[in-house]
Scaffold this active site. Structure first.
Site, PDB file in Angstrom:
ATOM      1  N   HIS A 106       0.836  -1.199   0.000  1.00 19.30           N
ATOM      2  CA  HIS A 106       0.000   0.000   0.000  1.00 19.30           C
ATOM      3  C   HIS A 106       0.874   1.253   0.000  1.00 19.30           C
ATOM      4  O   HIS A 106       2.099   1.164   0.163  1.00 19.30           O
ATOM      5  CB  HIS A 106      -0.939   0.008   1.220  1.00 19.30           C
TER       6      HIS A 106
HETATM    7  P1  TYD Z   1      -1.553  -2.638   7.489  1.00 12.29           P
HETATM    8  O1  TYD Z   1      -1.114  -1.214   7.606  1.00 12.29           O
HETATM    9  O2  TYD Z   1      -2.172  -3.040   6.195  1.00 12.29           O
HETATM   10  O3  TYD Z   1      -0.314  -3.608   7.790  1.00 12.29           O
HETATM   11  P2  TYD Z   1       1.081  -3.799   7.024  1.00 12.29           P
HETATM   12  O4  TYD Z   1       1.340  -2.593   6.198  1.00 12.29           O
HETATM   13  O5  TYD Z   1       2.073  -3.935   8.119  1.00 12.29           O
HETATM   14  O6  TYD Z   1       1.002  -5.056   6.222  1.00 12.29           O
HETATM   15  O7  TYD Z   1      -2.515  -2.971   8.695  1.00 12.29           O
HETATM   16  C1  TYD Z   1      -2.987  -4.270   8.936  1.00 12.29           C
HETATM   17  C2  TYD Z   1      -4.240  -4.170   9.781  1.00 12.29           C
HETATM   18  O8  TYD Z   1      -3.949  -3.587  11.048  1.00 12.29           O
HETATM   19  C3  TYD Z   1      -5.337  -3.318   9.163  1.00 12.29           C
HETATM   20  O9  TYD Z   1      -6.573  -3.965   9.388  1.00 12.29           O
HETATM   21  C4  TYD Z   1      -5.311  -2.048   9.922  1.00 12.29           C
HETATM   22  C5  TYD Z   1      -4.756  -2.440  11.271  1.00 12.29           C
HETATM   23  N1  TYD Z   1      -3.918  -1.384  11.871  1.00 12.29           N
HETATM   24  C6  TYD Z   1      -4.386  -0.672  12.952  1.00 12.29           C
HETATM   25  O10 TYD Z   1      -5.500  -0.876  13.449  1.00 12.29           O
HETATM   26  N2  TYD Z   1      -3.580   0.298  13.506  1.00 12.29           N
HETATM   27  C7  TYD Z   1      -2.356   0.587  13.004  1.00 12.29           C
HETATM   28  O11 TYD Z   1      -1.631   1.472  13.530  1.00 12.29           O
HETATM   29  C8  TYD Z   1      -1.894  -0.155  11.865  1.00 12.29           C
HETATM   30  C9  TYD Z   1      -0.549   0.115  11.264  1.00 12.29           C
HETATM   31  C10 TYD Z   1      -2.703  -1.129  11.332  1.00 12.29           C
END
Ligand code: TYD
Length: 135
Positions: A52
């Protein structure tokens, strides 16, 4: 905000025979104020994270333990950065697509972020990101 703005930042090290110490302060070693800290751990081998971009978020990614790669992509150029030092952070500016992979066992990925979690700040669709970035 381009790929060249994303860079490894060497953080201060206070060397000590009792163990080294590194610190990060808002708007000092890094070009933003820290509003949130989160970390990835217990990452299974072969796992990929990220996938993303963020509209406005600034981040610093640190390998607190072990190692992993971050692939940065501005839609035109890509670069792969290997992180394996707890005194180095990878600064990622807004509007950069990122993927994290190649996690070693027991690695811990800590992220310092300029804002609280906001799903509206994400581009999770690459085509949408490309349209927003390059029209
Ligand atoms: P995501 O940012 O997509 O994870 P990564 O980039 O590490 O693969 O987040 C994964 C899930 O966690 C998504 O459902 C949102 C949640 N999340 C939170 O609730 N708070 C946060 O600070 C972060 C980074 C993610």
């Amino acid at each position: 905000m381009s790929l060249t703005d994303c860079r490894i930042i060497d953080l201060p090290i206070i060397h000590d025979p009792r163990g080294n110490l590194t610190f990060v302060e808002s708007n000092s070693q890094i070009p933003f104020a820290i509003e949130r800290v989160y970390y990835l751990y217990d990452v299974p081998g072969g796992s990929e994270r990220g996938g993303h971009a963020h509209r406005g978020l600034h981040q610093l990614i640190i390998a607190m333990s072990g190692s992993f790669d971050v692939v940065l992509d501005d839609g035109k150029d890509k670069k792969r950065v290997h992180l394996n030092r707890s005194y180095q952070g990878l600064y990622i500016c807004p509007m950069i697509w990122r993927e994290l992979d190649n996690f070693s066992s027991h690695s811990v990925c800590m992220v310092l972020a300029s804002n609280r979690y906001d799903e509206a700040d994400y581009y999770r669709d690459y085509a949408e990101f490309m349209r927003a970035r390059w029209g």
